[in-house]
Design a protein around this motif. Structure first.
Motif, PDB file in Angstrom:
ATOM      1  N   GLN A  70       5.286   5.049   6.357  1.00  0.00           N
ATOM      2  CA  GLN A  70       4.919   4.796   4.514  1.00  0.00           C
ATOM      3  C   GLN A  70       4.831   3.487   4.407  1.00  0.00           C
ATOM      4  O   GLN A  70       4.489   2.922   3.299  1.00  0.00           O
ATOM      5  CB  GLN A  70       4.416   6.062   3.839  1.00  0.00           C
ATOM      6  CG  GLN A  70       4.006   6.338   2.932  1.00  0.00           C
ATOM      7  CD  GLN A  70       4.410   7.277   1.444  1.00  0.00           C
ATOM      8  OE1 GLN A  70       4.315   8.469   2.068  1.00  0.00           O
ATOM      9  NE2 GLN A  70       4.368   7.336   0.229  1.00  0.00           N
ATOM     10  N   TYR A  71       6.274   4.069   4.182  1.00  0.00           N
ATOM     11  CA  TYR A  71       7.646   2.977   3.629  1.00  0.00           C
ATOM     12  C   TYR A  71       7.312   1.254   4.334  1.00  0.00           C
ATOM     13  O   TYR A  71       7.162   0.333   4.010  1.00  0.00           O
ATOM     14  CB  TYR A  71       9.718   2.974   3.707  1.00  0.00           C
ATOM     15  CG  TYR A  71       9.188   4.633   2.891  1.00  0.00           C
ATOM     16  CD1 TYR A  71       8.760   4.621   1.871  1.00  0.00           C
ATOM     17  CD2 TYR A  71      10.128   5.081   3.557  1.00  0.00           C
ATOM     18  CE1 TYR A  71       8.902   5.697   1.025  1.00  0.00           C
ATOM     19  CE2 TYR A  71      10.139   6.285   2.632  1.00  0.00           C
ATOM     20  CZ  TYR A  71       9.683   6.664   1.643  1.00  0.00           C
ATOM     21  OH  TYR A  71      10.130   7.658   0.594  1.00  0.00           O
ATOM     22  N   LEU A  72       6.672   1.262   5.861  1.00  0.00           N
ATOM     23  CA  LEU A  72       7.015   0.181   6.391  1.00  0.00           C
ATOM     24  C   LEU A  72       5.553  -0.674   6.101  1.00  0.00           C
ATOM     25  O   LEU A  72       5.320  -1.501   5.898  1.00  0.00           O
ATOM     26  CB  LEU A  72       7.147   0.707   8.602  1.00  0.00           C
ATOM     27  CG  LEU A  72       8.139   0.716   8.404  1.00  0.00           C
ATOM     28  CD1 LEU A  72       7.913   1.237  10.454  1.00  0.00           C
ATOM     29  CD2 LEU A  72       9.036  -1.027   8.767  1.00  0.00           C
ATOM     30  N   ASP A  73       4.244   0.091   6.005  1.00  0.00           N
ATOM     31  CA  ASP A  73       3.254  -0.377   5.109  1.00  0.00           C
ATOM     32  C   ASP A  73       3.575  -0.418   3.878  1.00  0.00           C
ATOM     33  O   ASP A  73       2.925  -2.219   3.557  1.00  0.00           O
ATOM     34  CB  ASP A  73       2.227   0.803   5.335  1.00  0.00           C
ATOM     35  CG  ASP A  73       1.459   1.465   6.357  1.00  0.00           C
ATOM     36  OD1 ASP A  73       1.714   0.960   7.429  1.00  0.00           O
ATOM     37  OD2 ASP A  73       1.017   2.670   6.456  1.00  0.00           O
ATOM     38  N   TYR A  74       4.608  -0.242   2.912  1.00  0.00           N
ATOM     39  CA  TYR A  74       4.160  -0.940   1.706  1.00  0.00           C
ATOM     40  C   TYR A  74       5.476  -2.060   1.733  1.00  0.00           C
ATOM     41  O   TYR A  74       4.991  -2.448   1.117  1.00  0.00           O
ATOM     42  CB  TYR A  74       5.309   0.201   0.704  1.00  0.00           C
ATOM     43  CG  TYR A  74       4.670   1.283   0.245  1.00  0.00           C
ATOM     44  CD1 TYR A  74       3.545   2.124   0.000  1.00  0.00           C
ATOM     45  CD2 TYR A  74       5.222   2.819   0.166  1.00  0.00           C
ATOM     46  CE1 TYR A  74       2.338   2.505  -0.326  1.00  0.00           C
ATOM     47  CE2 TYR A  74       4.527   3.767  -0.492  1.00  0.00           C
ATOM     48  CZ  TYR A  74       3.071   3.796  -0.306  1.00  0.00           C
ATOM     49  OH  TYR A  74       2.204   5.032  -1.096  1.00  0.00           O
ATOM     50  N   LEU A  75       6.417  -1.932   2.466  1.00  0.00           N
ATOM     51  CA  LEU A  75       7.118  -3.057   2.745  1.00  0.00           C
ATOM     52  C   LEU A  75       5.834  -3.941   3.261  1.00  0.00           C
ATOM     53  O   LEU A  75       6.569  -4.966   3.041  1.00  0.00           O
ATOM     54  CB  LEU A  75       8.042  -3.044   4.289  1.00  0.00           C
ATOM     55  CG  LEU A  75       9.410  -3.639   4.132  1.00  0.00           C
ATOM     56  CD1 LEU A  75       9.839  -4.095   2.976  1.00  0.00           C
ATOM     57  CD2 LEU A  75      10.090  -3.382   5.657  1.00  0.00           C
ATOM     58  N   LYS A  76       5.033  -4.539   4.140  1.00  0.00           N
ATOM     59  CA  LYS A  76       4.341  -4.560   5.047  1.00  0.00           C
ATOM     60  C   LYS A  76       3.735  -5.425   3.611  1.00  0.00           C
ATOM     61  O   LYS A  76       3.506  -6.561   3.609  1.00  0.00           O
ATOM     62  CB  LYS A  76       3.777  -4.286   5.884  1.00  0.00           C
ATOM     63  CG  LYS A  76       2.701  -5.339   6.760  1.00  0.00           C
ATOM     64  CD  LYS A  76       1.930  -5.113   7.732  1.00  0.00           C
ATOM     65  CE  LYS A  76       1.099  -5.996   8.657  1.00  0.00           C
ATOM     66  NZ  LYS A  76      -0.054  -5.525   9.436  1.00  0.00           N
ATOM     67  N   ALA A  77       3.212  -4.639   2.869  1.00  0.00           N
ATOM     68  CA  ALA A  77       2.822  -5.795   2.376  1.00  0.00           C
ATOM     69  C   ALA A  77       3.334  -6.021   0.516  1.00  0.00           C
ATOM     70  O   ALA A  77       2.999  -7.540  -0.173  1.00  0.00           O
ATOM     71  CB  ALA A  77       1.806  -4.088   0.821  1.00  0.00           C
ATOM     72  N   ALA A  78       4.911  -5.886   0.881  1.00  0.00           N
ATOM     73  CA  ALA A  78       5.337  -6.350  -0.235  1.00  0.00           C
ATOM     74  C   ALA A  78       5.759  -7.708  -0.370  1.00  0.00           C
ATOM     75  O   ALA A  78       6.066  -8.559  -0.442  1.00  0.00           O
ATOM     76  CB  ALA A  78       6.089  -5.082  -0.435  1.00  0.00           C
ATOM     77  N   GLU A  79       6.290  -7.667   0.902  1.00  0.00           N
ATOM     78  CA  GLU A  79       6.686  -8.754   2.361  1.00  0.00           C
ATOM     79  C   GLU A  79       5.244  -9.896   2.065  1.00  0.00           C
ATOM     80  O   GLU A  79       5.852 -11.451   2.543  1.00  0.00           O
ATOM     81  CB  GLU A  79       6.845  -8.933   3.136  1.00  0.00           C
ATOM     82  CG  GLU A  79       7.822  -8.237   3.615  1.00  0.00           C
ATOM     83  CD  GLU A  79       8.747  -7.964   4.865  1.00  0.00           C
ATOM     84  OE1 GLU A  79       9.878  -7.030   5.155  1.00  0.00           O
ATOM     85  OE2 GLU A  79       7.349  -7.608   5.840  1.00  0.00           O
ATOM     86  N   GLU A  80       3.942 -10.064   1.958  1.00  0.00           N
ATOM     87  CA  GLU A  80       2.763 -10.538   2.327  1.00  0.00           C
ATOM     88  C   GLU A  80       2.697 -10.802   0.985  1.00  0.00           C
ATOM     89  O   GLU A  80       2.252 -12.549   0.497  1.00  0.00           O
ATOM     90  CB  GLU A  80       1.474  -9.448   2.641  1.00  0.00           C
ATOM     91  CG  GLU A  80       1.817  -8.902   4.132  1.00  0.00           C
ATOM     92  CD  GLU A  80       1.341 -10.267   5.197  1.00  0.00           C
ATOM     93  OE1 GLU A  80       1.232 -11.326   4.058  1.00  0.00           O
ATOM     94  OE2 GLU A  80       1.918 -10.312   5.808  1.00  0.00           O
ATOM     95  N   LYS A  81       2.510  -9.971  -0.196  1.00  0.00           N
ATOM     96  CA  LYS A  81       2.698 -10.805  -1.935  1.00  0.00           C
ATOM     97  C   LYS A  81       3.896 -12.162  -1.578  1.00  0.00           C
ATOM     98  O   LYS A  81       3.851 -12.612  -3.167  1.00  0.00           O
ATOM     99  CB  LYS A  81       3.176  -9.676  -2.759  1.00  0.00           C
ATOM    100  CG  LYS A  81       1.782  -8.639  -2.578  1.00  0.00           C
ATOM    101  CD  LYS A  81       2.161  -8.193  -3.988  1.00  0.00           C
ATOM    102  CE  LYS A  81       0.521  -7.143  -4.228  1.00  0.00           C
ATOM    103  NZ  LYS A  81      -0.262  -8.022  -4.640  1.00  0.00           N
ATOM    104  N   THR A  82       5.021 -11.821  -1.188  1.00  0.00           N
ATOM    105  CA  THR A  82       6.754 -12.399  -1.496  1.00  0.00           C
ATOM    106  C   THR A  82       5.116 -13.812  -0.974  1.00  0.00           C
ATOM    107  O   THR A  82       6.300 -15.028  -1.376  1.00  0.00           O
ATOM    108  CB  THR A  82       7.161 -11.928  -0.805  1.00  0.00           C
ATOM    109  OG1 THR A  82       7.742 -11.073  -1.458  1.00  0.00           O
ATOM    110  CG2 THR A  82       8.378 -12.843  -0.831  1.00  0.00           C
ATOM    111  N   LYS A  83       5.187 -14.228   0.154  1.00  0.00           N
ATOM    112  CA  LYS A  83       4.684 -15.168   1.133  1.00  0.00           C
ATOM    113  C   LYS A  83       3.476 -15.613  -0.386  1.00  0.00           C
ATOM    114  O   LYS A  83       3.690 -16.837  -0.050  1.00  0.00           O
ATOM    115  CB  LYS A  83       4.399 -14.840   2.378  1.00  0.00           C
ATOM    116  CG  LYS A  83       5.187 -13.859   3.614  1.00  0.00           C
ATOM    117  CD  LYS A  83       4.346 -13.848   4.915  1.00  0.00           C
ATOM    118  CE  LYS A  83       5.543 -13.914   5.255  1.00  0.00           C
ATOM    119  NZ  LYS A  83       4.006 -13.330   6.948  1.00  0.00           N
ATOM    120  N   ILE A  84       2.457 -14.947  -0.589  1.00  0.00           N
ATOM    121  CA  ILE A  84       1.733 -15.784  -1.277  1.00  0.00           C
ATOM    122  C   ILE A  84       2.435 -16.185  -2.512  1.00  0.00           C
ATOM    123  O   ILE A  84       2.000 -17.192  -3.164  1.00  0.00           O
ATOM    124  CB  ILE A  84       0.444 -14.091  -2.135  1.00  0.00           C
ATOM    125  CG1 ILE A  84      -0.279 -14.127  -0.332  1.00  0.00           C
ATOM    126  CG2 ILE A  84      -0.239 -14.508  -2.920  1.00  0.00           C
ATOM    127  CD1 ILE A  84      -0.865 -12.586  -0.787  1.00  0.00           C
TER     128      ILE A  84
END
Length: 307
Positions: free
Chosen positions: A291-305
């Motif tokens: 679950q945390y890996l999924d959330y982490l991936k989404a947060a990192e994607e926002k960081t790139k944007i």
């Protein structure tokens, strides 16, 4: 006196004596039905089997008068028979027993709605739960508060009184999950009251950060649209202080995720913080790693944007 129509359509005044006679007639009718029902039940009461019709009649009689202890004892005998039967059926035995006992619990609910103070109903409900293969104890805590609401509505206790009551229970024990839940059913949050609730729950999480009860209540409060960005930021700052005291408490970090996820999402600082928080949760709460890996991936994607 009461009014009744005569044969000619005229109103006829029923005298006190006639009222008494009518009431006596109705009571005798109920008594007759009760005696017939009890006769049927007692005549079919056996140690090794039970009669479904008699069981149904006992349900009807208890719904009218839940303090007939003989009938509760009769139903206990039937339940013990059903338990023996379930043990012989390895395929569907337990499932059938669970369904039977759930129906029994529903009967006690009906009886308690009619008379919340019925000792016989409460005792039977407790006994059934002890025999239940899969008792839902969390649900029982909720029922207790439901019955309390039923009683207070009847005797006219005010909402303010109940809020004070829940406050007293929480001050005595912040870990009382049912009290937090009960308060959430009483409290209709608005701009005026939300500050009070945030202060209350902040005191609770600082008192015992490891207890989940208050954290769930915090999440409920934060979901209210009247909570301002300023109030969220103040709570986030308080959690920074708490983390210094309790660096291994996962609930502190999870609450920070809730807060930063509901503040200004386009603000890169908050997105970076969430990346940091999810990495911490991976270490503190490895059972929810996926679950945390999924959330982490989404947060990192926002960081790139936003970079």
């Amino acid at each position: 006196m009461s009014l009744n129509k005569s044969w000619h359509g005229r109103l006829k005044v029923r005298t006190t004596e006639e009222q008494k006679a009518q009431k006596h007639k109705e009571q005798q009718k109920k008594l007759g039905a009760y005696r017939l029902g009890m006769k049927q039940i007692l005549s079919t009461r056996k140690p090794d089997e039970y009669d479904p019709t008699s069981l149904s009649i006992s349900s009807q009689l208890l719904s009218v008068n839940p303090d007939i202890y003989t009938l509760w004892n009769y139903r206990k005998e039937v339940i013990l028979l059903r338990i023996k039967q379930s043990q012989k059926d390895e395929i569907d035995g337990e499932e059938d027993l669970v369904q039977f006992l759930e129906n029994e619990l529903r009967l006690t609910e009906q009886c308690l709605l009619a008379n919340p103070k019925s000792y016989g109903s409460w005792h039977h409900r407790s006994w059934v739960l002890m025999k239940h293969p899969k008792p839902n104890w969390d649900n029982e805590f909720m029922h207790v508060w439901d019955y309390r609401r039923l009683i207070i509505n009847k005797i006219g206790i005010t909402l303010t009184d109940e809020l004070q009551f829940s406050m007293e229970r929480l001050n005595a024990n912040f870990s009382n999950y049912s009290s937090w839940h009960y308060r959430s059913t009483l409290r209709k949050l608005d701009a005026k009251s939300v500050g009070t609730e945030l202060t209350l729950v902040q005191n609770a999480v600082f008192t015992d950060p490891a207890d989940s009860s208050a954290w769930f209540y915090l999440r409920w409060v934060l979901s209210n649209p009247t909570v301002t960005a300023e109030q969220k930021q103040e709570f986030l700052d308080a959690l920074d202080d708490l983390e210094q005291l309790e660096p291994e408490c996962k609930w502190v970090i999870m609450a920070k995720c809730w807060l930063t996820g509901s503040l200004v999402l386009s603000d890169k600082d908050y997105i970076d913080r969430r990346v940091e928080y999810y990495k911490k949760l991976l270490k503190l709460d490895p059972t929810r790693k996926g679950q945390y890996l999924d959330y982490l991936k989404a947060a990192e994607e926002k960081t790139k944007i936003t970079s």
